[in-house]
Enzyme design. Sequence first.
Site, mmCIF file in Angstrom:
data_model
loop_
_atom_site.group_PDB
_atom_site.id
_atom_site.type_symbol
_atom_site.label_atom_id
_atom_site.label_comp_id
_atom_site.label_asym_id
_atom_site.label_seq_id
_atom_site.Cartn_x
_atom_site.Cartn_y
_atom_site.Cartn_z
ATOM 1 N N LEU A 1 0.825 -1.213 0.000
ATOM 2 C CA LEU A 1 0.000 0.000 0.000
ATOM 3 C C LEU A 1 0.850 1.249 0.000
ATOM 4 O O LEU A 1 0.429 2.303 -0.442
ATOM 5 C CB LEU A 1 -0.897 0.024 1.235
ATOM 6 C CG LEU A 1 -1.987 -1.040 1.297
ATOM 7 C CD1 LEU A 1 -2.674 -1.005 2.643
ATOM 8 C CD2 LEU A 1 -3.005 -0.814 0.193
ATOM 9 N N GLY A 2 2.073 1.126 0.530
ATOM 10 C CA GLY A 2 2.925 2.308 0.549
ATOM 11 C C GLY A 2 4.041 2.137 1.562
ATOM 12 O O GLY A 2 4.168 1.077 2.170
ATOM 13 N N GLY B 1 5.903 3.789 4.986
ATOM 14 C CA GLY B 1 5.862 4.744 6.077
ATOM 15 C C GLY B 1 7.288 4.956 6.540
ATOM 16 O O GLY B 1 8.220 4.511 5.892
ATOM 17 N N GLY C 1 9.349 1.451 7.316
ATOM 18 C CA GLY C 1 8.712 0.186 6.986
ATOM 19 C C GLY C 1 7.767 0.288 5.810
ATOM 20 O O GLY C 1 7.427 1.376 5.371
ATOM 21 N N VAL D 1 4.042 -0.878 4.097
ATOM 22 C CA VAL D 1 2.699 -1.213 4.555
ATOM 23 C C VAL D 1 2.005 -2.078 3.504
ATOM 24 O O VAL D 1 2.044 -1.766 2.316
ATOM 25 C CB VAL D 1 1.886 0.069 4.827
ATOM 26 C CG1 VAL D 1 0.526 -0.270 5.384
ATOM 27 C CG2 VAL D 1 2.636 0.977 5.771
ATOM 28 N N LYS E 1 2.019 -3.100 8.774
ATOM 29 C CA LYS E 1 3.291 -2.399 8.539
ATOM 30 C C LYS E 1 4.428 -3.303 8.985
ATOM 31 O O LYS E 1 4.474 -3.750 10.122
ATOM 32 C CB LYS E 1 3.320 -1.096 9.337
ATOM 33 C CG LYS E 1 4.617 -0.327 9.197
ATOM 34 C CD LYS E 1 4.439 1.051 9.777
ATOM 35 C CE LYS E 1 5.749 1.783 9.912
ATOM 36 N NZ LYS E 1 5.566 3.066 10.589
ATOM 37 N N ASP F 1 6.325 14.395 13.249
ATOM 38 C CA ASP F 1 6.406 14.239 11.795
ATOM 39 C C ASP F 1 5.029 14.460 11.186
ATOM 40 O O ASP F 1 4.544 13.654 10.397
ATOM 41 C CB ASP F 1 6.967 12.856 11.453
ATOM 42 C CG ASP F 1 7.502 12.787 10.027
ATOM 43 O OD1 ASP F 1 7.669 13.852 9.397
ATOM 44 O OD2 ASP F 1 7.744 11.669 9.534
#
Length: 819
Positions: free
Chosen positions: A530-531, A533, A536, A538, A551, A645
């Site tokens: 999914l992407g 982070g 890590g 995900v 994740k 962040d």
Amino acid sequence: MMSSLALFRNPLLILLSSFLVLAAAAQGASRNVSVGDFLTANDQNLTWQSPSDDFEIGFRHTPDQQDRFLLAIWFANVPEKTIVWSANGDNPVEKESKVNLTSSGLVLSDPSGRELWRTKSNQDGTGGVSHAAMLDTGNFVITSTNSDNIWESFQNPTDTILPGQELGINSTLSSAFSARSYKKGRFQLRFTSESLGLNRIDVYTGRSFQFYFNIADGSGLIFNKSGHIQIKKSNGSVVHIAPENTVPIQNFYYRATLDFDGVFTLYSHSGNGDEGWSSLWYIPGDICYSFTGPNPGLGIGPCGFNSICQQDPDGMVNCQCPPGFSFLDAVNKHLGCKPNNQSYLGDCNEEGFTIGEDSFEFNSMPFVDWPYGDYELLQPVNETECRRSCLLDCNCAVASLEDPSLNNGIGNCWKKKLPLSNGWYNKSRNDRIVLIKVPKLGESPLRPPNLNPGKKKQNQVVLILSVLLGTSAFFNIFTLIVVSLLLFCFYQRKLQDLKRINRKGEIETNLRSFTYEELEDATKGFKEELGKGSFGTVYKGELSRNYVAVKKLDKVVQEGEKEFKTEVNVIGQTHHRNLVRLLGYCDEAEHRLLVYELMQNGSLASFLFGVLRPSWQQRLQIASGIARGLTYLHEECSTQIIHCDIKPQNILLDDSFTAKISDFGLAKLLINSKSHTLTVIRGTKGYVAPEWFRSTPVTVKVDVYSFGVMLLEIVCCRRCVELEMEEAAILIEWAYDYYNEGNLGKLVENDEEARSDMGRVEMLVKVAMWCLQDEPSQRPKMRTVTMMLEGALLVPAPPCPFLYSCKPQDSSNINPEFP
Ligand SMILES: *[C@@H]1O[C@H](CO)[C@@H](O)[C@H](O)[C@H]1NC(C)=O
Ligand SMILES: *[C@@H]1O[C@H](CO)[C@@H](O)[C@H](O)[C@H]1NC(C)=O
Ligand SMILES: *[C@@H]1O[C@H](CO)[C@@H](O)[C@H](O)[C@H]1NC(C)=O
Ligand SMILES: *[C@@H]1O[C@H](CO)[C@@H](O)[C@H](O)[C@H]1NC(C)=O
Ligand SMILES: *[C@@H]1O[C@H](CO)[C@@H](O)[C@H](O)[C@H]1NC(C)=O
Ligand SMILES: *[C@@H]1O[C@H](CO)[C@@H](O)[C@H](O)[C@H]1NC(C)=O
Ligand SMILES: *[C@@H]1O[C@H](CO)[C@@H](O)[C@H](O)[C@H]1NC(C)=O
Ligand SMILES: *[C@@H]1O[C@H](CO)[C@@H](O)[C@H](O)[C@H]1NC(C)=O
Ligand SMILES: *[C@@H]1O[C@H](CO)[C@@H](O)[C@H](O)[C@H]1NC(C)=O
């Protein structure tokens, strides 16, 4: 310029670099493959190489099915190991499958010996196979005993051609299905009776549609050895088509690929790891528009039905869903979109009217159109009538009012139905108002907090005050007492609400501990990414029929353990509707994973900076949701938490667009210690507060600063740093200049909804300027920010936020007393 953009042209390339295939040791002096030689699909990674080692043929894992193998040819010396040909993209094989060179050609068989694929000889009666060889051109050739070429990979291309390769009449290239799958995709490059073009295929039957792009007339396509693409005309002459200039062939690798998004692209690569493939030339120039031309007419376009297509300057196709729709497949975004709620257009009554039209509203989408979804034309009408007609008509999904500006707000109103096809985005088309019918946000059970009640409260206070000013002293005192009592009760209730939430939070902090195996199953072997982070990657997963986001922390990260503990500790203890919920974790040997609820609508970054501007109301709700989440972190949970962040990439949106703060990898817990002077700057460039660069203590005010940057991004729908905008590159300076000039309209130039609510725009910009004060103590607390955003507190005029770069007259402002 081209090369830096082209890095992103094909995500597969980046992905594949992780499948580093180690070449087998030199296979003796001869590079010939003899009859009886074979390769096995396993982790030994043996291959047959070309003499220069530039190409190799062998088995490798498919990116979308880790336990399956592809028989393929790839560039051995580019770090991405880019595949140029494959035998079994539609049908990847199991481990221990074999490919043998037999006396009749290459044979691919499964572990039980069953034949799955074989080379078909293109010449009959030429005798048996003598040997085969992987050539330096990238061609794998099988030679017969009478020295004829029985079979060549160049004669049987998949989606790529290489210098020296030609395509003749009847040959086709077929695109891959997606960035992660080598299955046959939806596009072809093909000759039909002496003309070469690109067409889509009907995935249900495999039949070809008409060309969406005509390349040229001719009887052959030549990719010559200097990297030029030419067309062979029927009289034998050769016409050069591209590109004008090439980089010297001896220093670069070349390929021309029909990409999975339907764009035919010529690429070069220096072999150097950092640079990736550069796109030198591509056709069609605007694929989104190609499908709307007169030729194929109807059809789904490169992004599928109900989508909006936009092509980047490097040729990459960018697909988006309109509001109220989501991707059929969140990973393969070019497959189309579906309504979030299939029955979202509501029911029709017997007369064709929408039942419950009050529960729908329109979202306006500038610069977008679906030219082929029309079913009715009203002309000439004004916008009110156009909206009304679509609202009441239960078939109407979109209303497009064309040319209203030419004729005093009156124009042609096209009504469109589902599925919407060939959606495109064109920034220079501002001659129409496009309205999409969506259920009102308030109708959803997960309704985000509404901003209006806050405004009402303010009005009540104003009303009471004006009563106070206009009546007798006795009455005034009486009223004051009543008002104080009311306010006291109100806050008491609020406090109790908060306590209730906290209690509930404690009960639900029992995080579940998962085994690695369970999570491997849930994610089908970490298949759908999914992407990324902080620290890590995900993946999407499914646990007892619920979608989750898993994740997986990178092993290589030294800080991994610390990040993991921070993240589990921090979110394990929290519970708030504006924080993403942690469901469980896995801490097993070297495996560290976190399991979250899955957020359907992705990150705020993709929402805000995508082609579609989210509605003004949604943006207001998102801003106040984030402010509430931060207030909770800073002031309401048992341990004060600084996120460190805050940026749009770390704000996720659920299916009703409620903002949820995520990614606590950098978070700091303030436990009994007052000063925090850190040596390492944390956070993301563009969003970090100036005190990180000084030796002043770091406090919750760093999040307030980042929130201020993000608030301006939410107002203007642009990134905090946009280099190509030159003098307007730094959003906060640009916004301050216009604010200072009293010209806020410039910030929301093309945003009609925001322009009609300039009071709110000004309020948000003022709040942002307070948050962005260089001096941390000047920034308000998040609770104050929340109250200002919700209208419960008036926003005083902010001083110039920048300590050193203000014109003298700006900095005269007083320091107000915030509660
Ligand atoms: C073969 O490739 C796989 C995946 O790229 C890798 O994990 C494995 O270590 C390699 N095996 C050998 C023997 O090099
Ligand atoms: C490959 O085999 C053919 C026929 O046996 C032979 O002529 C050729 O020299 C061999 N090539 C190499 C590189 O050994
Ligand atoms: C391929 O070679 C292997 C090893 O020699 C052999 O066991 C297998 O039967 C062969 N398969 C075919 C289809 O020839
Ligand atoms: C192309 O295909 C058609 C029909 O399959 C066939 O008749 C024709 O001979 C082929 N042309 C060439 C040049 O192979
Ligand atoms: C390839 O085509 C270009 C342009 O038509 C030409 O200048 C060049 O000489 C050709 N190279 C070869 C090897 O034929
Ligand atoms: C071949 O045909 C093209 C047009 O199709 C023409 O421009 C060209 O001059 C012709 N060449 C020869 C050698 O006849
Ligand atoms: C879908 O829309 C219908 C009609 O508006 C509504 O009754 C239903 O609750 C919605 N379903 C979901 C899951 O939102
Ligand atoms: C739109 O047209 C209708 C009918 O002609 C009229 O009643 C209405 O006032 C118009 N609305 C606007 C905003 O011009
Ligand atoms: C975008 O719109 C402008 C103005 O109508 C038009 O000239 C241009 O061709 C359009 N671009 C595309 C790719 O459709």
